[in-house]
Design a protein around this motif. Structure first.
Motif: not given
Length: 287
Positions: A7-9, A62-63, A245-250, A259-262
């Motif tokens: 799962y991603i945004s 996660l929008n 989930v994937l934005v490095s350094g955020s 994310a799956r729990s959300i």
């Protein structure tokens, strides 16, 4: 979900720049170009000819894409004669943000607090949640209830006419040549679409002239920088949810398990408005 089922945004984790066809992962590892021109990813929210106001829910974790609700009612756009619903595949460019605290030098208005909007004018009707690689052609500067609301004009890179249309300087005249009447209909639609709800007509920057692709790309780059500042906590996003989930350094980056729990714990709806029992407000996480 991305290609690995994670799962991603769709707001934050899908890259702004499109990847090559060989790289099917989201986010893509390489930029896809046509010659020297970079393509962009578009998240489709509303397919052409539909009326339901589907939007990336910027204020929810996660929008997800959901049917917008206002005062307990699902929202729809009216049919503006002679048009039926949205007259393009309508959506947004991920990893962009029109900052409401920033006054645009051109329009004199602040941003509308959303990702930048895209009107895809190709021949195919796309699905809600579909990720389409698009070629940017130009942009229309809409002033909507006092807010700057840029409308990027684009065409799917796979459309048969994509290689004929380039957004020629100064007013994307080649779009008018290959899609006669489409830009005029776009002005008409955006000017009038809120009138059936009792609101005044919208207005435009540049007297409603469409600016070309180079101008559009600069606007996109600017909103991408706004998004970067948002995701790295350099500006206050207010109620915007930056979980990713994937934005490095955020600092808002979460684990795949979180994310799956959300997603699994999300109720039927998470909107602050109460919804009448007959209303089915639902979410869609694009694949």
């Amino acid at each position: 979900e991305n290609a690995d089922g994670k799962y991603i945004s769709p707001f934050h984790d899908i890259p702004l720049f499109a990847g090559s066809k060989e790289d099917k992962e989201i986010p893509a590892k390489r930029l896809k170009t046509t010659g020297s021109k970079v393509l962009f990813n578009m998240v489709v929210e509303m397919p052409r000819w539909t009326n339901a106001k589907m939007e990336i829910a910027t204020e929810e974790p996660l929008n997800p894409i959901k049917h917008d609700v206002k005062k307990g009612k699902l929202r729809y756009v009216a049919n503006i004669f002679p048009h039926k619903g949205y007259i393009w595949n309508y959506g947004a460019l991920p990893q962009t943000w029109e900052d409401p605290s920033h006054t645009d030098n051109i329009t004199g208005c602040c941003g509308d607090n959303d990702p930048i909007d895209v009107c895809e004018i190709g021949s195919k009707i796309h699905s809600s949640g579909e990720i389409v690689q698009v070629k940017v052609l130009g942009v229309l500067g809409l002033v909507d209830e006092g807010e700057t609301d840029w409308k990027v004009i684009a065409i799917s890179a796979d459309d048969p006419e994509a290689q004929k249309i380039h957004g020629k300087y100064p007013y994307i005249d080649d779009v008018k040549k290959h899609k006669p009447g489409y830009l005029e209909a776009t002005i008409d639609w955006f000017q009038l679409y809120k009138v059936p709800d009792g609101k005044p007509e919208n207005h435009f920057a540049f007297n409603g002239e469409f600016k070309n692709k180079d101008f559009a790309v600069e606007i996109i780059k600017s909103t991408h920088e706004n998004w970067k500042a948002l995701l790295h906590k350099k500006v206050d996003g207010g109620s915007i949810k930056c979980t990713n989930v994937l934005v490095s350094g955020s600092p808002f980056c979460c684990s795949e398990e979180d994310a799956r729990s959300i997603v699994q714990s999300a109720p039927a709806f998470m909107n602050g408005d109460s919804v009448s029992p007959e209303v089915d407000s639902w979410y869609f996480f694009p694949k």
